[in-house]
Design a protein around this motif. Structure first.
Motif, PDB file in Angstrom:
ATOM      1  N   ALA A 123       0.890  -1.362   0.156  1.00  0.00           N
ATOM      2  CA  ALA A 123      -0.113  -0.233   0.045  1.00  0.00           C
ATOM      3  C   ALA A 123       0.906   1.371  -0.185  1.00  0.00           C
ATOM      4  O   ALA A 123       0.461   2.456  -0.680  1.00  0.00           O
ATOM      5  CB  ALA A 123      -0.915  -0.009   1.200  1.00  0.00           C
ATOM      6  N   GLU A 124       1.924   1.295   0.681  1.00  0.00           N
ATOM      7  CA  GLU A 124       2.756   2.400   0.657  1.00  0.00           C
ATOM      8  C   GLU A 124       3.476   2.539  -0.884  1.00  0.00           C
ATOM      9  O   GLU A 124       3.968   3.765  -0.983  1.00  0.00           O
ATOM     10  CB  GLU A 124       3.959   2.238   1.754  1.00  0.00           C
ATOM     11  CG  GLU A 124       3.383   2.249   2.825  1.00  0.00           C
ATOM     12  CD  GLU A 124       4.457   2.733   4.194  1.00  0.00           C
ATOM     13  OE1 GLU A 124       4.532   4.148   4.345  1.00  0.00           O
ATOM     14  OE2 GLU A 124       5.506   1.916   4.375  1.00  0.00           O
ATOM     15  N   ARG A 125       3.561   1.559  -1.512  1.00  0.00           N
ATOM     16  CA  ARG A 125       4.357   1.507  -2.974  1.00  0.00           C
ATOM     17  C   ARG A 125       3.080   2.019  -3.805  1.00  0.00           C
ATOM     18  O   ARG A 125       3.282   2.461  -5.006  1.00  0.00           O
ATOM     19  CB  ARG A 125       4.925   0.267  -2.998  1.00  0.00           C
ATOM     20  CG  ARG A 125       6.213   0.172  -2.410  1.00  0.00           C
ATOM     21  CD  ARG A 125       6.794  -1.041  -2.841  1.00  0.00           C
ATOM     22  NE  ARG A 125       8.011  -1.458  -2.119  1.00  0.00           N
ATOM     23  CZ  ARG A 125       8.733  -2.466  -1.822  1.00  0.00           C
ATOM     24  NH1 ARG A 125       8.189  -3.546  -2.308  1.00  0.00           N
ATOM     25  NH2 ARG A 125       9.779  -2.715  -1.316  1.00  0.00           N
ATOM     26  N   ASP A 126       1.794   1.641  -3.422  1.00  0.00           N
ATOM     27  CA  ASP A 126       0.675   1.914  -4.394  1.00  0.00           C
ATOM     28  C   ASP A 126      -0.316   2.560  -3.418  1.00  0.00           C
ATOM     29  O   ASP A 126      -1.220   1.805  -2.766  1.00  0.00           O
ATOM     30  CB  ASP A 126       0.403   0.707  -5.152  1.00  0.00           C
ATOM     31  CG  ASP A 126      -1.026   1.113  -5.922  1.00  0.00           C
ATOM     32  OD1 ASP A 126      -1.516   2.027  -6.232  1.00  0.00           O
ATOM     33  OD2 ASP A 126      -1.390  -0.080  -6.423  1.00  0.00           O
ATOM     34  N   ALA A 127      -0.488   3.904  -3.562  1.00  0.00           N
ATOM     35  CA  ALA A 127      -1.427   4.501  -2.598  1.00  0.00           C
ATOM     36  C   ALA A 127      -2.783   4.404  -2.886  1.00  0.00           C
ATOM     37  O   ALA A 127      -3.939   4.521  -2.153  1.00  0.00           O
ATOM     38  CB  ALA A 127      -1.175   6.175  -2.448  1.00  0.00           C
ATOM     39  N   THR A 128      -2.977   3.939  -4.264  1.00  0.00           N
ATOM     40  CA  THR A 128      -4.731   3.710  -4.529  1.00  0.00           C
ATOM     41  C   THR A 128      -5.364   2.353  -3.556  1.00  0.00           C
ATOM     42  O   THR A 128      -6.194   2.316  -3.686  1.00  0.00           O
ATOM     43  CB  THR A 128      -4.669   3.250  -6.047  1.00  0.00           C
ATOM     44  OG1 THR A 128      -3.973   2.020  -6.148  1.00  0.00           O
ATOM     45  CG2 THR A 128      -4.072   4.405  -6.834  1.00  0.00           C
ATOM     46  N   LEU A 129      -4.264   1.405  -3.211  1.00  0.00           N
ATOM     47  CA  LEU A 129      -4.689   0.589  -2.137  1.00  0.00           C
ATOM     48  C   LEU A 129      -5.359   0.997  -0.648  1.00  0.00           C
ATOM     49  O   LEU A 129      -5.736   0.433   0.039  1.00  0.00           O
ATOM     50  CB  LEU A 129      -3.635  -0.330  -1.832  1.00  0.00           C
ATOM     51  CG  LEU A 129      -3.272  -1.107  -3.251  1.00  0.00           C
ATOM     52  CD1 LEU A 129      -1.924  -2.101  -2.933  1.00  0.00           C
ATOM     53  CD2 LEU A 129      -4.295  -1.986  -3.699  1.00  0.00           C
ATOM     54  N   LEU A 130      -4.902   2.412  -0.610  1.00  0.00           N
ATOM     55  CA  LEU A 130      -5.474   3.221   0.623  1.00  0.00           C
ATOM     56  C   LEU A 130      -6.687   4.262   0.083  1.00  0.00           C
ATOM     57  O   LEU A 130      -6.305   5.327   0.001  1.00  0.00           O
ATOM     58  CB  LEU A 130      -4.499   3.748   1.375  1.00  0.00           C
ATOM     59  CG  LEU A 130      -3.405   2.711   1.858  1.00  0.00           C
ATOM     60  CD1 LEU A 130      -2.296   3.517   2.582  1.00  0.00           C
ATOM     61  CD2 LEU A 130      -3.931   1.877   2.998  1.00  0.00           C
ATOM     62  N   PRO A 131      -7.747   3.576  -0.304  1.00  0.00           N
ATOM     63  CA  PRO A 131      -8.704   4.668  -0.987  1.00  0.00           C
ATOM     64  C   PRO A 131      -9.489   5.669  -0.051  1.00  0.00           C
ATOM     65  O   PRO A 131      -9.771   6.803  -0.840  1.00  0.00           O
ATOM     66  CB  PRO A 131      -9.642   3.608  -1.559  1.00  0.00           C
ATOM     67  CG  PRO A 131      -9.702   2.456  -0.650  1.00  0.00           C
ATOM     68  CD  PRO A 131      -8.154   2.343  -0.342  1.00  0.00           C
ATOM     69  N   VAL A 132      -9.316   5.510   1.125  1.00  0.00           N
ATOM     70  CA  VAL A 132     -10.012   6.544   2.068  1.00  0.00           C
ATOM     71  C   VAL A 132      -9.009   7.795   2.475  1.00  0.00           C
ATOM     72  O   VAL A 132      -9.137   8.986   2.040  1.00  0.00           O
ATOM     73  CB  VAL A 132     -10.298   5.791   3.289  1.00  0.00           C
ATOM     74  CG1 VAL A 132     -10.592   6.704   4.259  1.00  0.00           C
ATOM     75  CG2 VAL A 132     -11.516   4.868   3.238  1.00  0.00           C
ATOM     76  N   THR A 133      -7.698   7.392   2.308  1.00  0.00           N
ATOM     77  CA  THR A 133      -6.645   8.178   2.896  1.00  0.00           C
ATOM     78  C   THR A 133      -5.721   8.522   1.942  1.00  0.00           C
ATOM     79  O   THR A 133      -4.971   9.601   1.792  1.00  0.00           O
ATOM     80  CB  THR A 133      -5.869   7.861   4.170  1.00  0.00           C
ATOM     81  OG1 THR A 133      -5.338   6.739   3.860  1.00  0.00           O
ATOM     82  CG2 THR A 133      -6.927   7.721   5.516  1.00  0.00           C
ATOM     83  N   GLY A 134      -5.503   7.569   0.728  1.00  0.00           N
ATOM     84  CA  GLY A 134      -4.581   7.719   0.051  1.00  0.00           C
ATOM     85  C   GLY A 134      -2.972   7.786   0.489  1.00  0.00           C
ATOM     86  O   GLY A 134      -2.254   8.162  -0.160  1.00  0.00           O
TER      87      GLY A 134
END
Length: 729
Positions: free
Chosen positions: A538-549
């Protein structure tokens, strides 16, 4: 290297290199046909279905069998990876064991058992190493479910002598009807340094009777040999086994030395001499770890291409090498931990070989976050003489690089494979005012449970523990970290932090290691679960954290922020929520470190994702919003030591459901504590008692089950969590 048919061996097979360019090409292009077909009777290994077949070979065929096994291991390492180096060193010894002894009547116990690949090949499982389509049929360790020739499931270290003592005790008590003959413990590759191994030696000498301890001395542990026992062992090697003090004689044990530990004929003779012996004996064999790896002895040599290939230096495939007895501090060469450049002798990289398919991939979480932690600690060494990093023998796996160790000097200590000692040692450093940081793998920490309770927590020792590989993973059943939260979070006086980003991870490390007397310093030990694959991805791909980016609010710094509940929306304000902690956590520093973080305010549903499960919380919230119009509250608890009662109380207004997500054992874990909180604090207004759903792992051992499959099994997917939430409305 291949016959005209494209498979099998011929007499000139070797895994040679001719310079860096050829080496790179070879590593990327190892065809499956490089190993022989299991059904090809022209090769000895393909004809070995049991130890009886080893006994049936002519004496002059043993060396050829060793050569075929060694070549198979080399190909297997490139294609599959594994503990190849230790097995290469044990080829001749394992062939000799099965030549002389009668398994399974004679019981052979392999310590750690990561050096049992050759044993498996000789006990009916050769196809699992010869045929790439069958690689997954066997584990990397002995397993009685696979074969009657395997005595135990063993993936940790030092216990073979104790286990062998137990087998021999029953044999001696029951007599001829026991069905047990010789009992052989195979220990070494660093495992002799474990305290339990010395407890076993002590018991063996007292117990008496037939017990054969084969000590595989390859002059290596995982990184290198550390401790006072290794000087006497070196003198034993140099003297041909005659020097004193002899630590085995000191226990009252008989002793034999075999210098030619990679000479199958010499080993057969040595084992025949002790077969059916009537008292305990240690057979000390001097082997070469990684025997058969291509002969690039030093890091400097690998910088220049060699014009000619290196061929096998003996009929069994062992190269001549001078890659031993280095004078530099870490007792291993300058290979710098590359899992793709193992070689013979004192080579740390030969402990674990990654398959060629992994070449060029970024660091895994252990190395990534381990390097990050060491980079944060290193600048402090000059001003903080008491700051010490302690690794019980697994530095490279956790990003503690060769260069870091060289620069750290006395600020880094490798205690060998001694987790119990490492934790107690750290408690002593802390008591003296130092700042110890103990770093190793979650499953290895189980070996030090008593020291975590007594020396560390009961004594309120300010020890920082870096807990690598915690949580669910596709590892084998001996190396699962799924139980770390249930262990650490339930030790009185210990604080367990579960960061969900690099920033929080470094902040947690800074807080835990704050010098004694600092205003915000914790009062006792702190365990930091190093982020895993879900966090790093998720740190390498912020789209995997859709709420906070990935853009999260700063942790609260004030102890006076009020609880703020909006009755109109039924939600809570992320900017003003603060939590409460147990009465023992009085100081402001402790309070703000244990506050839960609300990253999205919402209503109806609150999703609390612990550690590696936090990205799933954001992804589930996004699905609820997109598919059902529900804006869920999303919470990162950041720790699993205590509950944030203010946050939990705030959720009573406007939230019908509270969802907990954790990537560890559910029973006895963290989520059930949230359920218990609401059950034990039931209020008369039924609408203010949220329904709690817990998601986590079953209480079971899993063996090499892919992480995605485990998540499906335990309901830890967006679809399954969302379905469970909406089904309750």
């Amino acid at each position: 290297m291949r016959s005209a048919s494209g498979n099998g061996f011929d007499s000139s097979d070797s895994f040679a290199v001719s310079g860096a360019a050829e080496r790179t090409a070879r590593l990327h292009d190892i065809p499956p046909s490089i190993t022989p077909s299991h059904g090809d009777d022209s090769h000895l290994l393909s004809r070995i279905a049991s130890p009886a077949d080893v006994k049936a070979l002519a004496p002059n065929e043993l060396a050829e069998l060793c050569r075929e096994i060694r070549t198979t291991l080399l190909a297997y390492g490139h294609q599959h990876g594994g503990h190849i180096g230790s097995n290469l060193g044990m080829v001749e010894a394992t062939v000799a064991l099965h030549r002389v002894f009668d398994s399974p009547r004679d019981r052979i116990v392999f310590d750690v058992s990561h050096q049992s690949y050759v044993h498996k090949m000789l006990t009916g499982r050769a196809a699992a190493y010869l045929d790439p389509d069958r690689f997954s049929e066997v584990t990397g360790f002995t397993n009685p479910d696979e074969s009657k020739h395997d005595q135990f499931v063993l993936g940790h270290t030092g216990t073979s002598i104790s286990l062998a003592c137990g087998l021999a005790k029953t044999r001696d008590m029951e007599g001829p009807n026991s069905g047990i003959g010789n009992v052989i413990a195979v220990i070494g590759d660093g495992s002799l340094s474990s305290g339990v191994a010395f407890e076993g030696l002590n018991n063996a000498a007292e117990q008496g009777g037939n017990l054969i301890i084969v000590f595989n001395d390859n002059e290596m542990s995982i990184a290198g040999d550390f401790g006072g026992m290794y000087g006497p062992l070196a003198r034993l090697r140099a003297s041909g086994g005659t020097a004193q003090p002899n630590l085995f004689n000191a226990f009252g044990l008989d002793y034999r030395y075999v210098e030619a530990g990679n000479d199958v004929s010499a080993l057969v003779a040595a084992f025949e001499e002790v077969r059916d012996i009537d008292h305990p004996v240690v057979v000390h064999i001097h082997t070469l770890k990684g025997a058969g790896y291509d002969g690039e002895e030093t890091h400097a040599d690998r910088q220049t291409a060699s014009a000619s290939p290196v061929s096998f230096g003996s009929p069994t495939g062992v190269h001549p090498t001078d890659n031993v007895n280095h004078s530099e501090p870490w007792h291993s060469d300058h290979c710098n931990l590359s899992d793709h450049e193992p070689h013979e002798g004192q080579c740390e990289a030969s402990h674990w070989q990654n398959p060629d398919a992994a070449i060029g991939k970024p660091d895994d979480p252990r190395k990534h976050y381990g390097k990050m932690a060491m980079a944060a600690l290193e600048p402090r060494f000059a001003a903080e003489p008491g700051l010490v990093v302690i690794s019980p023998a697994t530095p490279g796996s956790n990003g503690i690089t060769h260069e870091f160790r060289e620069r750290a000097g006395a600020h880094y200590v490798d205690t060998g494979i001694t987790e119990s000692h490492a934790v107690a040692y750290a408690a002593g450093i802390a008591r003296a005012g130092g700042t110890p940081v103990v770093a190793t793998t979650a499953s290895f920490f189980q070996r030090a449970y008593d020291q975590f309770f007594q020396e560390m927590s009961l004594n309120r020792s300010r020890v920082t523990v870096l807990d690598f590989l915690g949580g669910l993973s596709g590892s084998d059943n001996t190396h699962s970290g799924a139980y770390d939260v249930t262990m650490f979070s339930n030790i009185p006086g210990a604080t367990m932090l579960v960061p969900t980003s690099a920033r929080d991870y470094l902040a947690d490390l800074a807080w835990a290691t704050a010098p004694a007397g600092s205003a915000d310093a914790p009062a006792g030990p702190v365990v930091i679960r190093v982020p895993g694959e879900a966090i790093l991805t998720a740190e390498r791909d912020a789209t995997l954290l859709p709420v906070t980016g990935g853009q999260i609010a700063d942790r609260p710094q004030s102890t006076s922020l009020p609880v703020s509940v909006s009755s109109a929306s039924g939600g809570i304000s992320a900017a003003t929520v603060r939590g409460t902690v147990s009465v023992t956590a009085q100081r402001a520093g402790v309070r703000h470190m244990l506050d839960w973080r609300v990253n999205q305010t919402g209503s109806h549903v609150a999703i609390i994702g612990l550690g590696n499960a936090y990205p799933l919380a954001e992804q589930t919230a996004a699905a609820l919003s997109a598919d059902y119009g529900i804006t869920a509250t999303v919470i990162d608890p950041r720790q699993c030591t205590s509950l944030d009662s203010d946050v939990l109380e705030s959720l009573r207004d406007g939230h019908q459901q509270v969802i907990t997500l954790e990537d560890g054992q559910l029973e006895g874990g963290w989520g059930e504590k949230v359920t218990a909180y609401y059950a034990n604090h039931h209020v008369s207004d039924g609408s203010r008692n949220p329904h709690v759903l817990n998601f986590g792992a079953a209480k079971e051992f899993t063996d090499r089950v892919p992480l995605g499959e485990l998540n499906e099994r335990y309901g830890l997917t967006v679809e399954q969590v969302t379905e469970a939430i909406t089904r309750c409305f």
